[in-house]
Design an enzyme around this catalytic site. Structure first.
Site: not given
Ligand code: PLP
Length: 452
Positions: A110
């Site tokens: 993220k």
């Molecule tokens: C947010 C997140 C996901 C999921 O990602 P999306 O974009 O919501 O599908 C998977 N793994 C981790 C570690 C995350 O922080």
């Protein structure tokens, strides 16, 4: 480039306004008015350095910044990533690759979106001369990444709700140990969906939103989607020539943001084959692929908490393209879904996507299996990507978080506790959080008292 709403009732806007609005005024999500083809010189034989690639990609969409400005924005956003290449690709067998997306400040993918958003918020404050209060809900990683993108920045306070006791201790520390006075982590007794419902309600109140100059940081911001598309190109360009046919990306999925970023760049001409939507036991998307029905469930906390969702908010973008950009149809489907909690999406399996599901026991098994077969330690989210792998062709599994963020689960699986320096340092810092009752009224009161 202009951005239009998936529901078709809002005016098209430019890059910066699409960022600043977050959600389109009609409740839809912004998508690019058309998807440009990737310039062929981007797919040259050797991988470009990440910032250069980011510039080439983002300039296709951002007509609001001149070149120098965009270069500066990218440098400030990705300068902190620890590896020379921000998204290194590790080969663990003849045709298995792991794309490490955890070299940013909070050790989860993220950061790619939220570092960029942090700098754009700063720019918004400069442009308008007005302070901003950022409000978000997190199941762990989004909040930490948003906080890392905004901690200490002038003119902005950050309020992040999270379900108390349902995120990992280290995820919590990433939010509560910044030592910055503009950061307000808010533990709530309840689920992530409770937190998200409160945030939605408050952001949906136009008077409050205007009065407190509220902004969102959830995964529906188009800037996050665009920022994430870049590393799919980067991954492809790091593959050895002999592995460039029939490439499959496997994406641990919650809100469908990350996998949508990949699917979008595939539509723009990235020459890969298909995508696997890897869910945990909160499997609304898996059920969609199995049954053709998209129907919300209730959230059952799992050992991959950042994928614990009831509805996959970015799915609307995919639906819009599945409807061949028919916004009227998307609007009525989303209204139907809001009213009934369920819609049918016929012929769903025709779009280079498939899905897997992984329960908590399988997460442990997969962590064990990957360690045994590849001598590599994956975090519980990434472990979902190793469910039902058929390794006949090249697979790139996205490693969405660093295993050291989830030491308890890893220890349970393989008897070792991974560590990481920045996380160890957090354990010595003081935690500051602001518990608020699980209700929109209580959170509103807290915001009114503490907003900038
Ligand atoms: C947010 C997140 C996901 C999921 O990602 P999306 O974009 O919501 O599908 C998977 N793994 C981790 C570690 C995350 O922080």
């Amino acid at each position: 480039m202009e951005f239009v709403s998936t529901r078709g009732l809002s005016e098209p806007v430019g890059f910066f306004d699409a960022f600043a609005n977050g959600l389109a005024p009609d409740g839809g999500l912004y998508v690019p008015k058309h998807l440009p083809l990737l310039p062929s010189d981007l797919l040259v034989d050797e991988a470009l350095p990440y910032p250069a690639l980011a510039w080439d990609f983002l300039s296709l969409f951002d007509s609001d910044h001149d070149s120098d400005h965009l270069i500066d924005l990218i440098d400030r956003s990705y300068g902190d990533f620890s590896e020379e290449m921000s998204a290194p690709l590790q080969q663990v067998s003849d045709n298995t690759f792991i794309l490490e997306l955890f070299h940013g400040p909070t050790l989860a993918f993220k950061d790619f979106g939220l570092q960029l958003m942090g700098n754009l918020f700063e720019e918004q404050i400069e442009r308008t001369g007005e302070t901003i209060n950022v409000l978000g809900a997190t199941s762990g990683d989004t909040g930490a990444a948003a906080i890392a993108g905004l901690a200490g920045k002038k003119g902005v306070n950050v309020f992040i709700l999270y379900p108390k006791g349902r995120i990992s201790d280290l995820q919590e520390r990433q939010m509560t140990c910044t030592g910055e006075s503009n950061i307000f982590p808010i533990p709530v007794e309840g689920t992530f969906d409770d937190c998200q419902a409160i945030v939605k309600e408050l952001l949906g109140d136009p008077d409050l939103k205007n009065k407190l100059r509220l902004s969102a940081v959830n995964s529906i911001n188009i800037v996050r989607i665009l920022a994430q598309s870049i590393y799919y190109v980067h991954a492809y360009m790091q593959l050895p020539q002999e592995n460039r046919d029939d490439v499959r990306f496997v994406v641990p999925t919650g809100n469908f943001g990350n996998v949508f970023s990949g699917w979008m760049v595939h539509q723009m001409g990235l020459p890969v084959d298909d995508f696997v939507v890897a869910t945990n036991k909160n499997d609304i998307l898996y059920r969609l692929f199995e049954t053709g029905t998209y129907s919300s469930g209730s959230v059952d906390p799992s050992s991959a908490p950042s994928m614990d969702i009831q509805v996959a908010s970015n799915f609307e973008r995919f639906l819009y393209y599945h409807n061949e950009k028919n916004a009227d149809k998307t609007l009525s489907q989303m209204a139907d879904f809001a009213a009934n909690g369920s819609i049918n999406v016929p012929e769903f399996n025709s779009s280079n996507l498939s899905a897997t599901r992984c329960d908590d026991d399988e997460i442990l098994e997969n962590i064990r299996k990957v360690k045994e077969e590849f001598n590599y330690v994956v975090d519980p989210h990434t472990a979902c990507g190793f469910q039902d792998l058929d390794l006949a062709s090249t697979h790139v599994v996205l490693a969405t978080a660093h295993p050291a963020k989830f030491p308890d689960v890893i220890e349970k699986a393989i008897g070792e506790r991974p560590t990481e320096d920045s996380l160890e340092a957090l354990k010595k810092k003081k935690q500051v959080s602001f518990p608020v009752e699980n209700s929109a009224e209580a959170v509103q009161k807290f915001l009114e008292d503490n907003a900038l």
